[in-house]
Design an enzyme around this catalytic site. Structure first.
Site, PDB file in Angstrom:
ATOM      1  N   GLU A 196       4.301  -8.897 -21.005  1.00 32.15           N
ATOM      2  CA  GLU A 196       5.028  -8.009 -20.020  1.00 32.15           C
ATOM      3  C   GLU A 196       4.683  -8.024 -18.380  1.00 32.15           C
ATOM      4  OE1 GLU A 196       3.884  -4.835 -22.818  1.00 32.15           O
ATOM      5  OE2 GLU A 196       5.922  -4.355 -22.920  1.00 32.15           O
ATOM      6  N   GLY A 245       1.286  -6.916 -23.780  1.00 34.72           N
ATOM      7  CA  GLY A 245       1.087  -6.398 -22.302  1.00 34.72           C
ATOM      8  C   GLY A 245       0.902  -7.847 -21.435  1.00 34.72           C
ATOM      9  N   GLU A 266       3.277  -6.839 -30.642  1.00 35.09           N
ATOM     10  CA  GLU A 266       2.969  -5.337 -31.070  1.00 35.09           C
ATOM     11  C   GLU A 266       3.390  -5.026 -32.399  1.00 35.09           C
ATOM     12  OE1 GLU A 266       4.065  -6.692 -28.199  1.00 35.09           O
ATOM     13  OE2 GLU A 266       3.418  -5.647 -26.472  1.00 35.09           O
ATOM     14  N   ALA A 284      -2.628  -5.600 -23.974  1.00 41.04           N
ATOM     15  CA  ALA A 284      -3.353  -4.360 -23.770  1.00 41.04           C
ATOM     16  C   ALA A 284      -4.676  -4.435 -24.494  1.00 41.04           C
ATOM     17  CB  ALA A 284      -2.503  -3.348 -24.057  1.00 41.04           C
TER      18      ALA A 284
END
Ligand code: HSC
Length: 693
Positions: A105, A102, A125, A63
Site C-alpha cells: 500500500e 501495508g 490481509e 503493518a
C-alpha cells in the site's frame, strides 16, 4: 528522528530507507519516521525526487500485526500515504524481497514502482481475517483492473515482479542494486519532466462488467465458507469500481475497523503467530545446526511413502524409494509418475518439471539402498515389530550421522529408537495423507532425540513446505490422541440418539470441511479397526461396519453410501437400522440430541485431552495444538484451533459441561483435566501458559 527510517541524499534525490528487522513491518516508529522524512524531503528545496526503499532482506512486509488490538498511535498509515499523495515531488518505491499488505500500500501511494526481478508483491490481509486497510482495495484496481485486483486481494496470494510489470503494477524491473536503480529511475522521471502520476487519480482501468465480476467473486470465495474477510474484500474492490476514491477509502476503513476488532481476525492472527512459534524449541541451544540433507530415502512405496518421496522431489532433493520387492516398487513408482503427469496434464506443472521430479525419485529393492541417505523416513504400515526390525537393519546400513525418522502415527518412537544403537539420531516425522498435499508435519521428539536430529527434521519440514509442530512421545501424539477422544464420543452420541448425518452436519456447520463419520469413511474404517486391534478397544458400530466389509468410500459403503463412485455421503437406512438395533440391545433409550450438545460432545473432550497433553509436556504450547488441528484436521482457521476456541468459550463453561457429561455418560475420562480446572479456577485461559521445553 527515529533511526528506523533514515533519509540520505544522493544529489537531488532523497533516499528514505526503512530499517526495521526482520521484515520492516510498519510499526508506529516506522510510520512516524516515514512521515517525518517525507515532510523533510518536501520542504528541502535541494531535493527534487524521493525514493522509498528498505534495508535487510525485504521491502516493507506489512503493518506490524502485533499492534492490532492495541490502542492506536498516530500517525496512521492512511495519513502517511495521504501525505505522499499531496507531495509535489515524484516518489519512487524501490522494492526487493516481499512488498506485502501495508508495504504494497505504501508502494501504491508512491508515484512509480521499480521492483527487483525476484521481488513478490501482494495483499495477504485476507489471510489474517482483515482486508487491506490503507487504500489497497482502492488503488490496486486502478492500476491493474478489476479482475486481477480481485484475484490478488481475495486470494491474498502474492505475484512475482515480472507478472506485476505485465499488469502495470510496477513500472520497471531492476536487475542490479535496487536502491541505485530506484534513484536512476527517479532521475529519468526528472530528466523527462514527466508529470506526477497519482494512482488515486487513475480511472483508465476501472471499467468492469458486473456479471463477470460477480462470477469471478463467486469462484474466488467458493472455499471461503464461514469466513467474513473474503466477502469484505469483494465489497471493497466493488466500491473502488463504483465510488469516488475518497468514498471508497472511507468504506474500506470502516470494513477494516470492523474486521480487525472481530473474533475471526483475532483467531487468524493467533494462527499466524502460533505457526511461527511452533517451530521454536525453548531448550534447544541457539548454536544447534541442522544436518545437511542432500539425499533422502523413503522406506515403503505405498500411498504414504510415495507422497513423502514426492515432497522431496518437489523441492529438488533426490530421494530413493525403497520396497521389499520389485512388483510393489514398480506399482509405487508408477502411481507417483501418474500423479505428476496428471498434474501436468491439468496445467498445474510444466511437463518438463513433472519429468524432472519423476527423475529425482529412484526406486530400489532392499534397505541397503538407504546407505547413502542423509535422512531416512520409514513409512511402512503400523506394526511395532516390523518397524523395530527395519530400524535395527538401518542401524547397520545407514551412514553415521544420518537422521532416521519413522512416519508412525501412533507408535512409541522411543521403543523404535531403542532398536538401534543410535537413538539420538531417531525422530518421528508424522506426515498426513496424502503427504504431498497435506500441510501438517508432526515432528516427534523422542526421549533420546538429539537437538541436531530434531532440528534437521524441523528444517527439512520447512524446506519441503510443511507447517510443522513438535510433539513428545505418547500414543497418537498431539493430533491423533485428541482425535481418538472425538471418535469415541461420536460413536457414543449415535448410540444415544443422533444419526451420523446429524453429527456430521453439526460439525460441518461448526466449520470443519467434513464431519467425523464422513472422515472415517474417507480414511477407511479398516484403519481404525486395525488400531483398535492393537489397543484392545471396541467400537460398537464401527466394528460391525468393518465386519460387514463396509470399509468406507473405497468399498462404496461405510457409515454412509457412496453410489456409483460418488464421494458424496448419502445416509443409509441399513446403517440407521443397525444403530437403532444396537441402542436397543445395549438398553439405551434413544433421545433427541441438540446441535449444541453434539458440538460440545465432539469438541470439549478434545480440549480436555489437549489440556492433558499440555500438562504432560507432549505439546510445548497451546498454540502448537491449534496448529496441529488447523493444518492437519481441517479445524476452521477462523476459530483459531481448539485451545484458542476454548479460551473464547471460557474454561469454566467447558469444565462445567465436561463434568456434566462425565457424570451423565459415566465415563471418567470426561472429567475435566487438572490443568483445565486450575486455569478455570484462576479465571485464566490456555493462552496464559508459557512454553515448556
Ligand atoms: C497489513 O499490512 C494491514 C494493512 O492493510 C495496513 C492496515 C492499516 C489500517 C488502517 C485502518 C484505519 N508484523 O514469517 P517469518 C515476524 S496486515 C509483525 O518467519 P519469513 C514473524 O512473526 C500485514 N511481525 O519470516 C517472525 O517473528 P519471530 C500484511 C511480523 O522470511 C519474523 O517476523 N502482511 C510480520 O519466512 C519472521 O517472519 C503480512 O501478512 C508483521 N507483518 O517470511 C505478511 N511479518 O522471528 C506477513 C512477519 O519472532 N509476513 N513478522 O518468530 C509474512 O508473510 C512473512 O513473514 C514474510 C517473511 C514473507 C514477510
Amino acid at each position: 528522528m527515529t533511526t528506523l527510517v533514515e533519509l540520505t541524499r544522493d544529489g537531488e534525490v532523497a533516499v528514505i530507507l526503512v530499517d526495521n528487522p526482520p521484515v520492516n513491518a510498519l510499526s508506529h516508529a516506522v510510520r512516524s519516521g516515514l512521515l517525518q522524512n517525507l515532510k523533510a524531503a518536501q520542504e528541502d528545496a535541494g531535493i527534487e525526487a524521493v525514493v522509498i526503499a528498505c534495508k535487510g532482506r525485504t521491502f516493507i512486509a506489512g503493518a506490524d500485526i502485533t499492534e492490532f488490538g492495541k490502542p492506536f498511535q498516530p500517525p496512521g498509515l492512511l495519513e502517511v500515504i495521504a501525505f505522499m499523495d499531496e507531495m509535489s515531488k515524484p516518489i519512487v518505491a524501490a522494492i526487493h524481497g516481499t512488498a506485502l499488505g501495508g508495504g504494497l500500500e505504501v508502494a501504491l501511494g508512491a508515484h512509480w514502482r521499480v521492483a527487483a526481478e525476484s521481488a513478490r508483491l501482494g495483499l495477504p490481509e485476507v489471510k489474517l481475517g482483515i482486508l487491506p486497510g490503507a487504500g489497497g482495495t482502492q488503488r490496486l484496481p486502478r492500476l491493474v483492473g478489476a479482475e486481477e485486483a480481485l484475484k490478488m486481494i481475495v486470494s491474498g496470494d502474492p505475484i512475482a515482479a515480472p507478472k506485476a510489470l505485465q499488469l502495470g503494477l510496477v513500472d520497471e524491473i531492476s536487475k542490479g542494486d535496487i536502491v541505485a536503480d530506484g534513484v536512476a529511475f527517479a532521475r529519468k522521471i526528472l530528466a523527462e519532466g514527466r508529470p506526477i502520476q497519482r494512482v488515486r487519480d487513475r480511472a483508465d482501468k476501472l471499467a468492469f462488467d458486473e456479471k463477470a465480476f460477480k462470477e469471478a467473486a463467486g469462484n474466488l470465495t467458493k472455499r471461503a465458507r464461514g469466513l467474513e474477510a473474503p466477502m469484505a474484500c469483494v465489497t471493497s474492490v466493488h466500491n473502488a469500481l463504483t465510488m469516488p476514491f475518497d468514498e471508497g477509502i472511507g468504506a474500506e476503513r470502516d470494513l477494516f475497523m470492523k474486521l480487525v476488532a472481530g473474533d475471526q481476525s483475532k483467531a487468524q492472527r493467533h494462527v499466524f503467530f502460533a505457526e511461527r512459534e511452533a517451530l521454536k524449541v525453548p531448550d534447544m541451544p541457539a548454536t544447534t545446526k541442522a544436518r545437511d540433507v542432500a539425499k533422502a530415502a523413503v522406506i515403503g512405496g505405498g500411498t504414504m511413502g510415495g507422497g513423502i518421496a514426492m515432497c522431496f522431489a518437489n523441492v529438488g532433493v533426490p530421494v530413493t524409494l525403497i520396497e521389499t520387492n520389485d512388483e510393489a516398487l514398480q506399482r509405487g513408482l508408477g502411481i507417483i509418475a501418474g500423479n505428476y503427469r496428471a498434474t501436468a496434464a491439468k496445467g498445474g506443472l510444466a511437463p518438463e518439471q513433472a519429468e524432472k521430479r519423476i527423475g529425482l525419485i529412484k526406486g530400489a529393492v532392499g534397505l541397503d539402498a538407504a546407505a547413502d541417505a542423509d535422512l531416512v523416513i520409514e513409512a511402512v504400515f503400523e506394526n511395532m515389530d516390523l518397524k523395530k526390525q527395519i530400524f535395527a537393519d538401518l542401524d547397520r546400513i545407514a551412514k553415521p550421522g544420518a537422521v532416521l525418522a519413522t512416519n508412525t502415527s501412533t507408535l512409541d518412537v522411543d521403543e523404535i529408537a531403542r532398536a538401534t544403537s543410535r537413538p539420538a539420531d531417531v525422530v518421528g516425522m508424522h506426515f498426513f495423507s496424502p503427504a504431498n498435499v497435506m500441510k501438517l508435519l508432526e515432528t516427534v521428539r523422542g526421549r533420546a532425540t538429539s537437538h541436531e536430529a530434531l532440528k534437521t527434521a524441523v528444517e527439512t519440514g520447512r524446506r519441503i513446505g510443511k507447517t510443522g509442530v513438535i510433539s513428545g512421545v505418547c500414543f497418537g501424539f498431539i493430533g491423533n490422541r485428541m482425535l481418538g477422544r472425538r471418535t469415541v464420543e461420536a460413536e457414543r452420541v449415535i448410540l444415544e440418539g443422533a444419526l451420523p448425518q446429524e453429527v456430521d452436519q453439526a460439525i460441518v456447520e461448526f466449520g470443519f470441511p467434513m464431519g467425523p463419520f464422513a472422515m472415517g469413511d474417507l480414511a477407511g474404517l479398516d484403519v481404525g479397526w486395525r488400531v483398535r486391534q492393537g489397543t484392545g478397544a471396541k467400537a460398537e458400530i464401527a466394528d460391525q461396519l468393518y465386519e460387514l466389509g463396509r470399509h468406507g468410500q473405497k468399498t462404496g459403503k461405510g457409515y454412509f453410501l457412496y453410489e456409483d463412485g460418488s464421494r458424496v455421503p448419502r445416509p443409509d437406512p441399513e446403517v440407521e437400522a443397525m444403530i437403532l438395533a444396537s441402542s436397543k440391545r445395549l438398553g439405551i433409550e434413544r433421545r433427541a440430541i441438540s446441535k449444541q450438545e453434539i458440538i460440545e460432545r465432539m469438541v470439549y473432550p478434545m480440549i480436555n485431552e489437549g489440556a492433558r497433553i499440555l500438562d504432560e509436556g507432549i505439546a510445548m504450547r497451546p498454540g502448537d495444538i491449534d496448529i496441529t488441528w488447523v493444518y492437519g484436521y481441517g479445524w476452521p482457521v477462523w476459530r483459531g484451533g481448539p485451545m484458542f476456541y476454548a479460551d473464547q468459550v471460557g474454561l469454566t463453561q467447558i469444565a462445567d459441561r465436561l463434568a456434566h457429561y462425565a457424570e451423565t455418560v459415566g465415563d471418567e475420562t470426561l472429567t475435566p483435566a487438572p490443568l483445565l480446572v486450575r486455569l478455570a479456577n484462576e479465571g485464566k485461559g490456555f493462552g496464559s501458559l508459557a512454553a515448556r521445553g
